[in-house]
Design an enzyme around this catalytic site. Structure first.
Site, PDB file in Angstrom:
ATOM      1  N   GLU A 275       0.833  -1.214   0.000  1.00 48.37           N
ATOM      2  CA  GLU A 275       0.000   0.000   0.000  1.00 48.37           C
ATOM      3  C   GLU A 275       0.863   1.257   0.000  1.00 48.37           C
ATOM      4  O   GLU A 275       0.511   2.261  -0.620  1.00 48.37           O
ATOM      5  CB  GLU A 275      -0.953   0.005   1.212  1.00 48.37           C
ATOM      6  CG  GLU A 275      -1.858  -1.220   1.333  1.00 48.37           C
ATOM      7  CD  GLU A 275      -2.667  -1.517   0.077  1.00 48.37           C
ATOM      8  OE1 GLU A 275      -2.961  -0.569  -0.686  1.00 48.37           O
ATOM      9  OE2 GLU A 275      -2.982  -2.693  -0.170  1.00 48.37           O
ATOM     10  N   ASP A 354       3.660  -4.232  -5.825  1.00 51.91           N
ATOM     11  CA  ASP A 354       4.302  -5.451  -5.319  1.00 51.91           C
ATOM     12  C   ASP A 354       5.823  -5.315  -5.352  1.00 51.91           C
ATOM     13  O   ASP A 354       6.514  -5.682  -4.391  1.00 51.91           O
ATOM     14  CB  ASP A 354       3.891  -6.666  -6.175  1.00 51.91           C
ATOM     15  CG  ASP A 354       2.534  -7.230  -5.759  1.00 51.91           C
ATOM     16  OD1 ASP A 354       2.024  -6.825  -4.697  1.00 51.91           O
ATOM     17  OD2 ASP A 354       1.998  -8.071  -6.501  1.00 51.91           O
TER      18      ASP A 354
HETATM   19 ZN   LIG Z   1      -2.748  -2.652  -4.522  1.00 52.18          ZN
END
Ligand SMILES: [Zn+2]
Length: 417
Positions: A275, A354
């Site tokens: 996030e 990611d």
């Molecule tokens: Zn995401």
């Protein structure tokens, strides 16, 4: 077809189309780990036969009501944009134009809600069978009605403004309407965390303790100013695990589901690291601006298509309340058609978040453990078929995300996890 301002709108549509495609082509992170040795996604390597079978069965059970619901949306929209039924029903109403327009919008949504209600119950029953839902029918119905209210309110305001503008400027309403669509998209995205999210969930600051200290320290290390991490009481609805970033500027927030707090803190840290990647790249603001451009473009297209379909749908003018059904139908189709493009861009932006999580934590082993836990707990589709992938999949699949973590490990000469 008469030349009622269609040339200008067609030029604007082409211009906005070129700008939008160029912006998306240049700014989307198409290749996140460009130099990485490819690690092919392989569900069999990381998931047991039982887990794979369970995910497939769940996918099959949920996809039937999902596709039927999509079918209902297409059917209702198709009737509204291709037949005079909507205009004929609306012609029976009496009263001021705005009231008839409002009744038209609410009526279309109410019919759609009624048709989809049993499909929604079917879907919810599957969630319960698989232990994903924690809701009572009363709470479920309340959620659905709140959603309906929000959708109707937004749609009613949009259509009322369009009809009002079309009454004033029958040939040029697409100009103020496009500008309005852009501003509405930006305004809604900004206000969403403070106006809409609290309608469905309560948010509390993550309680003081090791996890909070670790998360804030990680944000600090990342150079992302985070005042607080909020916990949503998602467990009132689901057992699924999730976290997200919403809003931008003064309304930006990082939210974790309360369901995550019982999970290993190291894995929650990795989810928050993902996030932070969104926050650091300004993904919400970026998505909002691109979405706003798309909304402006969609408004030009709405003008052109609505003009072209007037005769077929027996709509005398777009400033007439009888246009409400045609406009709702076109907006609904536009939303469905733009979904695959949004998912395509989203999957790449998610892959970049990611990669950020891996860079920040340098911990592909926990990353993979976290992806496995998310996929098994949320019963994610490990091998979506091409149609599902295009229509519904906004994130890389768990095997793709795990494959990327292995690529990252190879690229950074960490031991392959
Ligand atoms: Zn995401």
């Amino acid at each position: 077809m008469e030349r009622s301002g269609t040339r200008g709108a067609a030029f604007a549509l082409a211009g906005l189309g070129v700008v939008l495609v160029a912006v998306v082509a240049v700014t989307t992170p198409w290749r996140v780990l460009a130099d990485a040795p490819a690690a092919e996604p392989d569900p069999v390597r990381d998931f047991s036969a039982q887990e794979i079978a369970r995910a497939q069965a769940f996918d099959l059970a949920t996809s039937v009501p999902s596709y039927l619901s999509l079918g209902v949306t297409l059917l209702v929209a198709g009737v509204l944009v291709a037949t005079p039924l909507g205009a004929r029903l609306l012609a029976r109403l009496r009263g001021p134009w705005w009231l008839r327009t409002l009744i038209g919008v609410v009526g279309v949504y109410a019919v759609s809600l009624a048709l989809k209600w049993p499909l929604g119950m079917w879907f919810e029953t599957v969630l319960r069978d698989y232990g994903l839902s924690t809701q009572t029918w009363a709470a479920w119905s309340g959620d659905r009605l709140k959603n309906f209210g929000l959708q109707v309110a937004l749609s009613a305001v949009t259509i009322l403004v369009v009809v009002a503008l079309a009454r004033k400027w029958p040939r040029r309403w697409w100009i103020p309407a496009s500008a309005g669509a852009f501003l509405l998209t930006v305004g809604l995205s900004f206000a969403y965390p403070v106006l809409v999210e609290p309608v469905f969930n309560d948010f509390t600051p993550l309680p003081a303790g090791q996890l909070r200290d670790d998360l804030l320290a990680m944000a600090d290390r990342d150079g992302v100013p985070v005042r607080d991490v909020l916990v949503a009481d998602a467990s009132r609805r689901t057992t699924a695990l999730n976290a997200y970033v919403s809003g931008f500027g003064a309304t930006r927030r990082i939210v974790v589901y309360d369901t995550l707090l019982k999970e290993p803190p190291k894995e929650t840290e990795l989810i928050v690291a993902h996030e932070l990647g969104h926050a650091k790249n300004g993904d919400v603001l970026y998505g909002t601006l691109v979405g706003g451009l798309g909304a402006a473009l969609g408004t030009c297209l709405l003008f052109l298509l609505a003009q072209g379909l007037r005769r077929r749908t027996a709509v005398p003018a777009l400033g007439d309340p009888r246009a409400a059904g045609l406009l709702v139908g076109l907006i609904s189709l536009g939303t469905i058609v733009s979904g695959p493009a949004q998912n395509l861009v989203s999957r790449h932006i998610e892959a970049r978040a990611d990669a950020h999580a891996l860079e920040l934590t340098q911990d592909p082993v926990t990353f993979i453990a976290m992806q496995k836990r998310l996929a098994t707990r949320n019963i994610s589709d490990l091998t979506p078929d091409p149609l599902e992938y295009v229509l519904y999949v906004s994130h890389p699949t768990a095997p793709q995300r795990i494959g990327m973590a292995r690529s990252w490990a190879l690229l950074n000469s960490a031991e392959e996890p």
